[in-house]
Structure formats: C-alpha cells, structure tokens
Design a protein around this motif. Structure first.
Motif, PDB file in Angstrom:
ATOM      1  N   ILE A   5       0.858  -1.188   0.000  1.00 39.96           N
ATOM      2  CA  ILE A   5       0.000   0.000   0.000  1.00 39.96           C
ATOM      3  C   ILE A   5       0.894   1.239   0.000  1.00 39.96           C
ATOM      4  CG2 ILE A   5      -1.820   1.273   1.207  1.00 39.96           C
ATOM      5  CD1 ILE A   5      -2.458  -1.372   2.748  1.00 39.96           C
ATOM      6  N   VAL A   6       0.648   2.157  -0.937  1.00 41.71           N
ATOM      7  CA  VAL A   6       1.315   3.461  -0.894  1.00 41.71           C
ATOM      8  C   VAL A   6       0.232   4.503  -0.642  1.00 41.71           C
ATOM      9  CG1 VAL A   6       1.212   3.822  -3.422  1.00 41.71           C
ATOM     10  CG2 VAL A   6       2.915   5.046  -2.056  1.00 41.71           C
ATOM     11  N   PHE A   7       0.541   5.460   0.245  1.00 45.94           N
ATOM     12  CA  PHE A   7      -0.487   6.445   0.585  1.00 45.94           C
ATOM     13  C   PHE A   7       0.123   7.823   0.765  1.00 45.94           C
ATOM     14  CE2 PHE A   7       0.104   7.752   5.018  1.00 45.94           C
ATOM     15  CZ  PHE A   7       1.073   6.851   5.440  1.00 45.94           C
ATOM     16  N   THR A   8      -0.768   8.813   0.709  1.00 49.57           N
ATOM     17  CA  THR A   8      -0.403  10.152   1.164  1.00 49.57           C
ATOM     18  C   THR A   8      -1.560  10.689   1.981  1.00 49.57           C
ATOM     19  OG1 THR A   8       0.496  12.302   0.534  1.00 49.57           O
ATOM     20  CG2 THR A   8      -1.258  11.413  -0.876  1.00 49.57           C
ATOM     21  N   SER A   9      -1.219  11.427   3.031  1.00 42.92           N
ATOM     22  CA  SER A   9      -2.238  11.946   3.943  1.00 42.92           C
ATOM     23  C   SER A   9      -1.718  13.224   4.569  1.00 42.92           C
ATOM     24  CB  SER A   9      -2.512  10.888   5.028  1.00 42.92           C
ATOM     25  OG  SER A   9      -3.506  11.317   5.916  1.00 42.92           O
ATOM     26  N   ALA A  10      -2.547  14.264   4.573  1.00 45.12           N
ATOM     27  CA  ALA A  10      -2.118  15.528   5.186  1.00 45.12           C
ATOM     28  C   ALA A  10      -2.642  15.647   6.614  1.00 45.12           C
ATOM     29  CB  ALA A  10      -2.591  16.708   4.346  1.00 45.12           C
ATOM     30  N   THR A  11      -3.918  15.323   6.827  1.00 46.58           N
ATOM     31  CA  THR A  11      -4.507  15.529   8.156  1.00 46.58           C
ATOM     32  C   THR A  11      -4.886  14.215   8.847  1.00 46.58           C
ATOM     33  OG1 THR A  11      -6.744  15.856   7.235  1.00 46.58           O
ATOM     34  CG2 THR A  11      -5.390  17.817   7.517  1.00 46.58           C
ATOM     35  N   VAL A  34       3.399  -1.129   4.005  1.00 46.70           N
ATOM     36  CA  VAL A  34       2.814   0.191   3.807  1.00 46.70           C
ATOM     37  C   VAL A  34       3.933   1.210   3.589  1.00 46.70           C
ATOM     38  CG1 VAL A  34       1.368   1.989   4.832  1.00 46.70           C
ATOM     39  CG2 VAL A  34       0.835  -0.413   5.267  1.00 46.70           C
ATOM     40  N   PHE A  35       3.746   2.054   2.577  1.00 49.46           N
ATOM     41  CA  PHE A  35       4.745   3.077   2.231  1.00 49.46           C
ATOM     42  C   PHE A  35       4.082   4.444   2.213  1.00 49.46           C
ATOM     43  CE2 PHE A  35       5.767  -0.909   0.255  1.00 49.46           C
ATOM     44  CZ  PHE A  35       7.143  -1.050   0.392  1.00 49.46           C
ATOM     45  N   ASP A  36       4.704   5.416   2.877  1.00 53.20           N
ATOM     46  CA  ASP A  36       4.254   6.804   2.794  1.00 53.20           C
ATOM     47  C   ASP A  36       4.934   7.428   1.573  1.00 53.20           C
ATOM     48  OD1 ASP A  36       3.838   9.544   3.061  1.00 53.20           O
ATOM     49  OD2 ASP A  36       3.964   9.482   5.253  1.00 53.20           O
ATOM     50  N   ALA A  37       4.127   7.903   0.623  1.00 51.17           N
ATOM     51  CA  ALA A  37       4.690   8.447  -0.625  1.00 51.17           C
ATOM     52  C   ALA A  37       5.653   9.594  -0.351  1.00 51.17           C
ATOM     53  CB  ALA A  37       3.564   8.907  -1.543  1.00 51.17           C
ATOM     54  N   GLU A  38       5.451  10.285   0.765  1.00 55.07           N
ATOM     55  CA  GLU A  38       6.335  11.423   1.069  1.00 55.07           C
ATOM     56  C   GLU A  38       7.747  10.974   1.426  1.00 55.07           C
ATOM     57  OE1 GLU A  38       4.985  14.894   3.021  1.00 55.07           O
ATOM     58  OE2 GLU A  38       2.899  14.271   2.845  1.00 55.07           O
ATOM     59  N   ASP A  39       7.910   9.676   1.693  1.00 53.92           N
ATOM     60  CA  ASP A  39       9.259   9.158   1.940  1.00 53.92           C
ATOM     61  C   ASP A  39       9.997   8.883   0.630  1.00 53.92           C
ATOM     62  OD1 ASP A  39       8.763   9.321   4.618  1.00 53.92           O
ATOM     63  OD2 ASP A  39       8.160   7.226   4.827  1.00 53.92           O
ATOM     64  N   GLY A  40       9.308   9.112  -0.503  1.00 56.18           N
ATOM     65  CA  GLY A  40       9.970   9.012  -1.794  1.00 56.18           C
ATOM     66  C   GLY A  40      10.020   7.615  -2.381  1.00 56.18           C
ATOM     67  N   VAL A  41       8.913   6.866  -2.276  1.00 56.83           N
ATOM     68  CA  VAL A  41       8.907   5.500  -2.812  1.00 56.83           C
ATOM     69  C   VAL A  41       8.973   5.527  -4.346  1.00 56.83           C
ATOM     70  CG1 VAL A  41       6.379   5.420  -2.607  1.00 56.83           C
ATOM     71  CG2 VAL A  41       7.641   3.301  -2.822  1.00 56.83           C
ATOM     72  N   GLU A  42       9.830   4.656  -4.884  1.00 60.88           N
ATOM     73  CA  GLU A  42      10.017   4.577  -6.337  1.00 60.88           C
ATOM     74  C   GLU A  42       8.983   3.627  -6.938  1.00 60.88           C
ATOM     75  OE1 GLU A  42      12.262   6.271  -8.069  1.00 60.88           O
ATOM     76  OE2 GLU A  42      13.221   7.144  -6.305  1.00 60.88           O
ATOM     77  N   VAL A  43       8.459   3.990  -8.105  1.00 59.05           N
ATOM     78  CA  VAL A  43       7.435   3.185  -8.764  1.00 59.05           C
ATOM     79  C   VAL A  43       7.923   1.753  -9.025  1.00 59.05           C
ATOM     80  CG1 VAL A  43       6.294   2.933 -11.007  1.00 59.05           C
ATOM     81  CG2 VAL A  43       6.098   5.070  -9.754  1.00 59.05           C
TER      82      VAL A  43
END
Ligand SMILES: Cc1cc2nc3c(=O)[nH]c(=O)nc-3n(C[C@H](O)[C@H](O)[C@H](O)COP(=O)(O)O)c2cc1C
Length: 148
Positions: A5-11, A34-43
């Motif tokens: 799972i890759v995600f992004t979440s602000a709040t 689980v990967f936070d996209a803000e950590d820079g996960v590569e496609v």
C-alpha cells in the motif's frame, strides 16, 4: 497473498483508512507493507514482489487534484507498464467539493491506462472512516485476500 500500500495523507484521514486496511488484511493472514509516498517511494520498487497493490490518496485543489505528497509517484506512473499487476485505489475526500475524491478517479484512470487490472472497485470515503466506511474497508481487504 501479499499487498503493498502506498499512501499520502495531510490531516490523517487517509492514513487512518490505510491503517484500518492494513489491520483488516493482517486479520486475514495477509502480508502487508505500507509506504508513505512522502518518503519518496520509487514506482519500480513499489510495483514488485506483491500480489496486490493499493494506492491511497486524499484529494486536493478546488476541482480535485493529486496532492503534492504523491505527485512525484503519480508523474512517474505516467506511461509505466503495469500489465499483469492487480491494483486497488482508495481515498478520502469531502463531498462539499465539486469533485468528490477526484484523486481516486485520477489514479484509477492512470493505473488502468498503464495496463493494471482493478482487483476491487475503487473505494471513496467521506473524511475520517465511520462505521460504514470501516465495513467497506474490511470488504476491500477480503476481496484483495481472495483475488487470484
Ligand atoms: C485545499 C483542499 C482541497 C480539497 N479538495 C478536495 C476535492 O477536490 N475533492 C474532495 O473530495 N476533497 C477535497 N478536499 C478534502 C480532503 O480530500 C479531505 O479532507 C481528506 O479526507 C483529507 O485527507 P487526509 O486527512 O488524509 O489529508 C480538499 C481539502 C483541502 C484542504
């Protein structure tokens, strides 16, 4: 079966939905990463080594946009070959905006254009997951666990 799972979440709403999905999958004895996209996960690293792949995003912008936290991942997906990959998309949004959960539709369109197969219908959640949304997240987990 395994799911990335890759995600992004602000709040935190999308993060909460992702954590619920992770728990539901683990309850079904699935392997989950689980990967936070803000950590820079590569496609190319993300779309490797799992049975199912989930993209989870909130929606930004007045007319619905992919948020900044996952836009690099989104840009790298454009034209990427995802044939043979099973994907699902989920997102949280707010029905007071003209395009509810626009990022879900944007990702679904791109992933299928890249050749991925939808393992489950995309899931749109109003803000933080309520009981109804939690039930739908559990259904999504079951569909992913049963996908062959
Ligand atoms: C600047 C801004 C623009 C937004 N635009 C949309 C939108 O176009 N469609 C939508 O459904 N929700 C929109 N939202 C609502 C968020 O997607 C929603 O609050 C979401 O649950 C936030 O997720 P998060 O808590 O994971 O960051 C917007 C929110 C903000 C702050």
């Amino acid at each position: 079966m395994s799911t990335k799972i890759v995600f992004t979440s602000a709040t935190g709403n999308t993060k909460e939905a992702v954590e619920l999905l992770e728990e539901a999958l683990q309850d079904l004895d699935q392997d989950v990463e689980v990967f936070d996209a803000e950590d820079g996960v590569e496609v190319d690293e993300f779309f490797d080594g799992a049975d199912n792949y989930v993209v989870a995003s909130w929606s930004d912008g007045d007319n619905g946009e992919v948020p900044g936290g996952i836009v690099d991942f989104y840009d790298d997906l454009d034209g990427y070959d995802l044939s043979g990959k099973k994907v699902a998309v989920l997102g949280t949004g707010d029905t007071s905006y003209p395009h509810f959960c626009a990022a879900v539709d944007i990702f679904e369109k791109l992933l299928t254009a890249d050749g991925a197969e939808l393992a489950a219908p995309s899931l749109k959640i109003e803000l933080a997951p309520d009981d109804d949304a939690i039930a739908k997240i559990k259904d999504l987990a079951k569909t992913l666990a049963d996908a062959d």
